[in-house]
Design a protein around this motif. Structure first.
Motif, mmCIF file in Angstrom:
data_model
loop_
_atom_site.group_PDB
_atom_site.id
_atom_site.type_symbol
_atom_site.label_atom_id
_atom_site.label_comp_id
_atom_site.label_asym_id
_atom_site.label_seq_id
_atom_site.Cartn_x
_atom_site.Cartn_y
_atom_site.Cartn_z
ATOM 1 N N ASP A 35 0.829 -1.195 0.000
ATOM 2 C CA ASP A 35 0.000 0.000 0.000
ATOM 3 C C ASP A 35 0.871 1.255 0.000
ATOM 4 O O ASP A 35 0.646 2.174 -0.785
ATOM 5 N N LEU A 36 1.882 1.297 0.855
ATOM 6 C CA LEU A 36 2.745 2.473 0.920
ATOM 7 C C LEU A 36 3.544 2.670 -0.365
ATOM 8 O O LEU A 36 3.808 3.808 -0.770
ATOM 9 N N LEU A 37 3.921 1.575 -1.012
ATOM 10 C CA LEU A 37 4.660 1.669 -2.271
ATOM 11 C C LEU A 37 3.731 1.876 -3.464
ATOM 12 O O LEU A 37 4.190 2.016 -4.593
ATOM 13 N N ASP A 38 2.427 1.885 -3.209
ATOM 14 C CA ASP A 38 1.427 2.076 -4.259
ATOM 15 C C ASP A 38 1.579 1.012 -5.338
ATOM 16 O O ASP A 38 1.450 1.278 -6.531
ATOM 17 N N ALA A 39 1.858 -0.213 -4.906
ATOM 18 C CA ALA A 39 2.180 -1.309 -5.819
ATOM 19 C C ALA A 39 1.020 -1.705 -6.732
ATOM 20 O O ALA A 39 1.247 -2.276 -7.797
ATOM 21 N N ALA A 45 1.036 6.718 -12.251
ATOM 22 C CA ALA A 45 0.001 7.313 -11.391
ATOM 23 C C ALA A 45 0.323 7.171 -9.901
ATOM 24 O O ALA A 45 -0.463 7.585 -9.059
ATOM 25 N N ARG A 46 1.474 6.610 -9.582
ATOM 26 C CA ARG A 46 1.820 6.366 -8.179
ATOM 27 C C ARG A 46 2.091 7.654 -7.423
ATOM 28 O O ARG A 46 2.614 8.613 -7.963
ATOM 29 N N LEU A 49 5.758 7.944 -1.090
ATOM 30 C CA LEU A 49 5.594 7.225 0.181
ATOM 31 C C LEU A 49 4.854 8.082 1.207
ATOM 32 O O LEU A 49 3.956 7.605 1.895
ATOM 33 N N HIS A 50 5.254 9.338 1.310
ATOM 34 C CA HIS A 50 4.639 10.209 2.307
ATOM 35 C C HIS A 50 3.169 10.487 1.998
ATOM 36 O O HIS A 50 2.338 10.525 2.912
ATOM 37 N N GLN A 51 2.848 10.667 0.723
ATOM 38 C CA GLN A 51 1.451 10.871 0.353
ATOM 39 C C GLN A 51 0.620 9.633 0.687
ATOM 40 O O GLN A 51 -0.485 9.748 1.230
ATOM 41 N N LYS A 52 1.153 8.457 0.369
ATOM 42 C CA LYS A 52 0.434 7.221 0.652
ATOM 43 C C LYS A 52 0.277 7.008 2.159
ATOM 44 O O LYS A 52 -0.744 6.507 2.620
ATOM 45 N N TYR A 53 1.307 7.392 2.932
ATOM 46 C CA TYR A 53 1.229 7.263 4.386
ATOM 47 C C TYR A 53 0.096 8.133 4.929
ATOM 48 O O TYR A 53 -0.723 7.674 5.726
#
Length: 93
Positions: A35-39, A45-46, A49-53
């Motif tokens: 999820d954090l790596l937007d895998a 479109a990824r 890391l900070h945005q996903k966090y």
């Protein structure tokens, strides 16, 4: 501290339309990393890391998950973020 099963179930409840195979702590850590790596997103479109966090923490806090589970999941996300940042630094050295 809650059981791994309860925490895994709490994490799965965050995702309504996503099939997750989270059954133990290892698979929970892998799901958080992905999820954090937007895998699951196309590379162009990824998000960072900070945005996903931030998005993950917001999702957890806005959920109906028990507060103790929320804190544990946020803690796991924070630890994984730190780990990924450290690994990223090592890869650029």
């Amino acid at each position: 501290m809650s059981s791994v099963d309860e925490l895994a179930h709490a994490y799965q409840s965050l995702w309504k339309n996503r099939q997750l195979d989270v059954v133990d702590m290892t698979s929970l850590h892998e799901a958080i990393r992905d999820d954090l790596l937007d895998a699951r997103t196309h590379p162009r479109a990824r998000k960072s890391l900070h945005q996903k966090y931030v998005l993950a923490v917001e999702r957890i806090l806005e959920s109906t998950i028990e507060q103790g589970h929320q804190l544990q999941l946020i803690s796991l996300h924070t630890k994984k973020l730190r780990e990924l940042i450290q690994n990223e630094g090592r890869n650029h050295s």
